[in-house]
Design a protein around this motif. Structure first.
Motif, PDB file in Angstrom:
ATOM      1  N   UNK A 106      42.732  34.404  48.547  1.00  0.00           N
ATOM      2  CA  UNK A 106      42.841  33.206  47.716  1.00  0.00           C
ATOM      3  C   UNK A 106      41.542  32.944  46.965  1.00  0.00           C
ATOM      4  N   UNK A 107      40.420  33.191  47.617  1.00  0.00           N
ATOM      5  CA  UNK A 107      39.116  33.008  46.983  1.00  0.00           C
ATOM      6  C   UNK A 107      38.933  33.987  45.829  1.00  0.00           C
ATOM      7  N   UNK A 108      39.172  35.262  46.077  1.00  0.00           N
ATOM      8  CA  UNK A 108      39.044  36.276  45.029  1.00  0.00           C
ATOM      9  C   UNK A 108      40.039  36.022  43.891  1.00  0.00           C
ATOM     10  N   UNK A 109      41.249  35.646  44.249  1.00  0.00           N
ATOM     11  CA  UNK A 109      42.289  35.402  43.262  1.00  0.00           C
ATOM     12  C   UNK A 109      41.922  34.236  42.342  1.00  0.00           C
ATOM     13  N   UNK A 110      41.456  33.133  42.929  1.00  0.00           N
ATOM     14  CA  UNK A 110      41.069  31.979  42.096  1.00  0.00           C
ATOM     15  C   UNK A 110      39.938  32.355  41.153  1.00  0.00           C
ATOM     16  N   UNK A 111      38.969  33.109  41.639  1.00  0.00           N
ATOM     17  CA  UNK A 111      37.881  33.552  40.760  1.00  0.00           C
ATOM     18  C   UNK A 111      38.408  34.463  39.656  1.00  0.00           C
ATOM     19  N   UNK A 112      39.350  35.329  39.989  1.00  0.00           N
ATOM     20  CA  UNK A 112      39.879  36.279  38.999  1.00  0.00           C
ATOM     21  C   UNK A 112      40.629  35.573  37.878  1.00  0.00           C
ATOM     22  N   UNK A 113      41.127  34.378  38.125  1.00  0.00           N
ATOM     23  CA  UNK A 113      41.888  33.634  37.126  1.00  0.00           C
ATOM     24  C   UNK A 113      41.004  32.882  36.139  1.00  0.00           C
ATOM     25  N   UNK A 114      39.729  32.806  36.424  1.00  0.00           N
ATOM     26  CA  UNK A 114      38.807  32.088  35.541  1.00  0.00           C
ATOM     27  C   UNK A 114      38.347  32.997  34.407  1.00  0.00           C
ATOM     28  N   UNK A 115      38.167  32.453  33.194  1.00  0.00           N
ATOM     29  CA  UNK A 115      37.769  33.280  32.052  1.00  0.00           C
ATOM     30  C   UNK A 115      36.504  34.103  32.306  1.00  0.00           C
ATOM     31  N   UNK A 116      35.514  33.542  32.993  1.00  0.00           N
ATOM     32  CA  UNK A 116      34.286  34.295  33.284  1.00  0.00           C
ATOM     33  C   UNK A 116      34.210  34.710  34.756  1.00  0.00           C
ATOM     34  N   UNK A 117      35.335  34.610  35.463  1.00  0.00           N
ATOM     35  CA  UNK A 117      35.411  34.933  36.892  1.00  0.00           C
ATOM     36  C   UNK A 117      34.316  34.195  37.687  1.00  0.00           C
ATOM     37  N   UNK A 118      34.055  32.950  37.290  1.00  0.00           N
ATOM     38  CA  UNK A 118      32.984  32.150  37.878  1.00  0.00           C
ATOM     39  C   UNK A 118      33.470  30.734  38.126  1.00  0.00           C
TER      40      UNK A 118
END
Length: 175
Positions: A53-65
Protein backbone atom coordinates in the motif's frame (compact mmCIF):
# COMPACT_ATOMS: atom_id res chain seq x y z
CA UNK A 1 -16.06 20.62 48.09
CA UNK A 2 -15.10 21.76 44.61
CA UNK A 3 -14.09 19.29 41.97
CA UNK A 4 -15.16 17.49 38.91
CA UNK A 5 -18.63 16.02 38.99
CA UNK A 6 -18.68 12.24 39.17
CA UNK A 7 -19.70 10.46 36.05
CA UNK A 8 -22.53 8.03 36.29
CA UNK A 9 -21.94 5.01 34.13
CA UNK A 10 -24.62 4.69 31.48
CA UNK A 11 -26.33 1.37 31.04
CA UNK A 12 -24.80 -0.57 28.14
CA UNK A 13 -26.61 -0.20 24.85
CA UNK A 14 -26.53 -3.78 23.61
CA UNK A 15 -26.66 -4.51 19.92
CA UNK A 16 -29.86 -5.76 18.37
CA UNK A 17 -29.70 -9.09 16.58
CA UNK A 18 -29.41 -7.37 13.18
CA UNK A 19 -26.70 -5.02 14.52
CA UNK A 20 -24.82 -7.94 16.04
CA UNK A 21 -24.94 -9.87 12.76
CA UNK A 22 -23.63 -6.81 10.88
CA UNK A 23 -20.86 -6.28 13.45
CA UNK A 24 -19.78 -9.94 13.37
CA UNK A 25 -19.64 -9.88 9.57
CA UNK A 26 -17.48 -6.73 9.62
CA UNK A 27 -15.26 -8.09 12.41
CA UNK A 28 -14.62 -11.32 10.54
CA UNK A 29 -13.85 -9.40 7.34
CA UNK A 30 -11.38 -7.02 9.00
CA UNK A 31 -9.64 -9.96 10.67
CA UNK A 32 -9.51 -12.31 7.66
CA UNK A 33 -9.11 -10.13 4.56
CA UNK A 34 -5.82 -8.39 5.46
CA UNK A 35 -4.23 -11.75 6.25
CA UNK A 36 -5.31 -13.26 2.93
CA UNK A 37 -4.04 -10.25 0.96
CA UNK A 38 -0.82 -10.13 2.97
CA UNK A 39 -0.19 -13.85 2.39
CA UNK A 40 -0.58 -13.44 -1.39
CA UNK A 41 1.81 -10.47 -1.48
CA UNK A 42 4.37 -12.19 0.77
CA UNK A 43 4.24 -15.39 -1.30
CA UNK A 44 4.33 -13.77 -4.74
CA UNK A 45 6.33 -10.58 -4.14
CA UNK A 46 8.08 -10.76 -0.78
CA UNK A 47 6.36 -7.66 0.61
CA UNK A 48 3.60 -7.15 3.16
CA UNK A 49 0.21 -5.61 2.45
CA UNK A 50 1.17 -2.39 4.24
CA UNK A 51 4.45 -2.23 2.32
CA UNK A 52 2.51 -2.70 -0.92
CA UNK A 53 0.00 0.00 0.00
CA UNK A 54 2.89 2.35 0.77
CA UNK A 55 4.68 1.68 -2.51
CA UNK A 56 1.41 1.81 -4.44
CA UNK A 57 0.38 5.19 -3.02
CA UNK A 58 3.80 6.61 -3.87
CA UNK A 59 3.60 5.16 -7.39
CA UNK A 60 0.33 7.01 -8.00
CA UNK A 61 1.86 10.42 -7.33
CA UNK A 62 3.16 12.44 -10.32
CA UNK A 63 6.67 12.68 -8.80
CA UNK A 64 6.35 9.44 -6.77
CA UNK A 65 6.81 11.63 -3.67
CA UNK A 66 4.65 12.33 -0.62
CA UNK A 67 5.15 13.88 2.78
CA UNK A 68 5.33 11.15 5.39
CA UNK A 69 2.31 12.56 7.26
CA UNK A 70 0.21 12.55 4.10
CA UNK A 71 1.38 9.05 3.17
CA UNK A 72 0.42 7.80 6.64
CA UNK A 73 -3.08 9.17 6.16
CA UNK A 74 -3.42 7.69 2.66
CA UNK A 75 -2.26 4.24 3.76
CA UNK A 76 -4.46 4.22 6.86
CA UNK A 77 -1.51 3.80 9.21
CA UNK A 78 -0.01 5.85 11.98
CA UNK A 79 3.07 7.96 11.34
CA UNK A 80 5.00 5.69 13.71
CA UNK A 81 4.00 2.54 11.82
CA UNK A 82 4.78 4.18 8.49
CA UNK A 83 8.22 5.30 9.72
CA UNK A 84 9.07 1.70 10.62
CA UNK A 85 7.88 0.43 7.23
CA UNK A 86 9.71 3.17 5.35
CA UNK A 87 12.89 2.24 7.22
CA UNK A 88 12.54 -1.37 6.01
CA UNK A 89 11.73 -0.21 2.47
CA UNK A 90 14.79 2.08 2.52
CA UNK A 91 16.98 -0.87 3.51
CA UNK A 92 15.68 -2.70 0.45
CA UNK A 93 16.28 0.42 -1.70
CA UNK A 94 12.57 0.74 -2.60
CA UNK A 95 12.20 4.24 -1.14
CA UNK A 96 14.35 7.05 0.18
CA UNK A 97 13.61 9.88 2.57
CA UNK A 98 14.52 13.52 2.07
CA UNK A 99 13.63 16.79 3.73
CA UNK A 100 10.77 18.55 1.98
CA UNK A 101 12.42 21.29 -0.13
CA UNK A 102 9.39 23.55 0.41
CA UNK A 103 9.33 23.13 4.19
CA UNK A 104 12.24 21.47 5.97
CA UNK A 105 10.04 20.60 8.95
CA UNK A 106 8.57 17.79 6.87
CA UNK A 107 10.11 14.63 5.46
CA UNK A 108 9.21 13.24 2.05
CA UNK A 109 9.12 9.59 1.08
CA UNK A 110 10.25 9.06 -2.51
CA UNK A 111 9.75 5.91 -4.56
CA UNK A 112 13.00 4.72 -6.17
CA UNK A 113 13.37 2.97 -9.53
CA UNK A 114 13.68 -0.35 -7.64
CA UNK A 115 10.53 0.45 -5.69
CA UNK A 116 8.70 1.25 -8.92
CA UNK A 117 9.76 -2.11 -10.39
CA UNK A 118 8.66 -3.91 -7.21
CA UNK A 119 5.20 -2.35 -7.10
CA UNK A 120 4.66 -2.82 -10.86
CA UNK A 121 5.61 -6.50 -10.51
CA UNK A 122 3.39 -6.98 -7.43
CA UNK A 123 0.33 -5.14 -8.76
CA UNK A 124 -1.15 -7.80 -11.10
CA UNK A 125 -1.17 -10.50 -8.42
CA UNK A 126 -2.56 -8.11 -5.83
CA UNK A 127 -5.28 -6.90 -8.20
CA UNK A 128 -6.21 -10.52 -8.98
CA UNK A 129 -6.44 -11.33 -5.25
CA UNK A 130 -8.59 -8.25 -4.56
CA UNK A 131 -10.82 -9.11 -7.51
CA UNK A 132 -11.16 -12.75 -6.37
CA UNK A 133 -11.74 -11.99 -2.67
CA UNK A 134 -13.70 -8.73 -2.76
CA UNK A 135 -14.98 -7.67 -6.18
CA UNK A 136 -16.09 -10.82 -8.02
CA UNK A 137 -18.45 -12.13 -5.31
CA UNK A 138 -20.43 -8.85 -5.39
CA UNK A 139 -23.01 -7.38 -7.74
CA UNK A 140 -22.26 -3.88 -9.12
CA UNK A 141 -24.71 -2.20 -6.72
CA UNK A 142 -23.10 -4.04 -3.80
CA UNK A 143 -19.68 -2.73 -4.85
CA UNK A 144 -21.08 0.81 -4.83
CA UNK A 145 -22.67 0.25 -1.41
CA UNK A 146 -19.47 -1.30 -0.04
CA UNK A 147 -17.48 1.72 -1.21
CA UNK A 148 -19.94 4.16 0.37
CA UNK A 149 -20.20 2.23 3.65
CA UNK A 150 -16.45 1.67 3.90
CA UNK A 151 -15.69 5.33 3.27
CA UNK A 152 -18.36 6.47 5.73
CA UNK A 153 -17.05 4.18 8.49
CA UNK A 154 -13.42 5.12 7.74
CA UNK A 155 -14.25 8.83 8.13
CA UNK A 156 -16.22 8.15 11.31
CA UNK A 157 -13.43 6.08 12.88
CA UNK A 158 -10.85 8.68 11.83
CA UNK A 159 -12.94 11.39 13.52
CA UNK A 160 -13.33 9.31 16.66
CA UNK A 161 -9.58 8.69 16.74
CA UNK A 162 -8.83 12.38 16.24
CA UNK A 163 -11.26 13.28 19.02
CA UNK A 164 -9.82 10.57 21.29
CA UNK A 165 -6.33 11.95 20.77
CA UNK A 166 -7.51 15.22 22.32
CA UNK A 167 -9.54 13.77 25.18
CA UNK A 168 -8.68 10.17 25.98
CA UNK A 169 -11.02 9.96 28.98
CA UNK A 170 -14.12 10.83 26.92
CA UNK A 171 -13.79 8.15 24.26
CA UNK A 172 -13.79 4.38 24.59
CA UNK A 173 -11.27 4.24 21.79
CA UNK A 174 -8.25 2.13 21.07
CA UNK A 175 -6.84 4.73 18.69
Amino acid sequence: MAGRPRRVAAAPQWLSQAEQQAWIAVAHLILQLPGALDAQLQRDSGISLFEYLTLSRLSMEPRQTLRMSELAELTGGSLSRLSNVIKRLEQRKFVRRESDPDDGRYTNAILTASGWKKVVAAAPGHAAAVRHLVIDPLEPEQITALSEIGDHLRRHVRGACDAAAGRRDDYPSGC
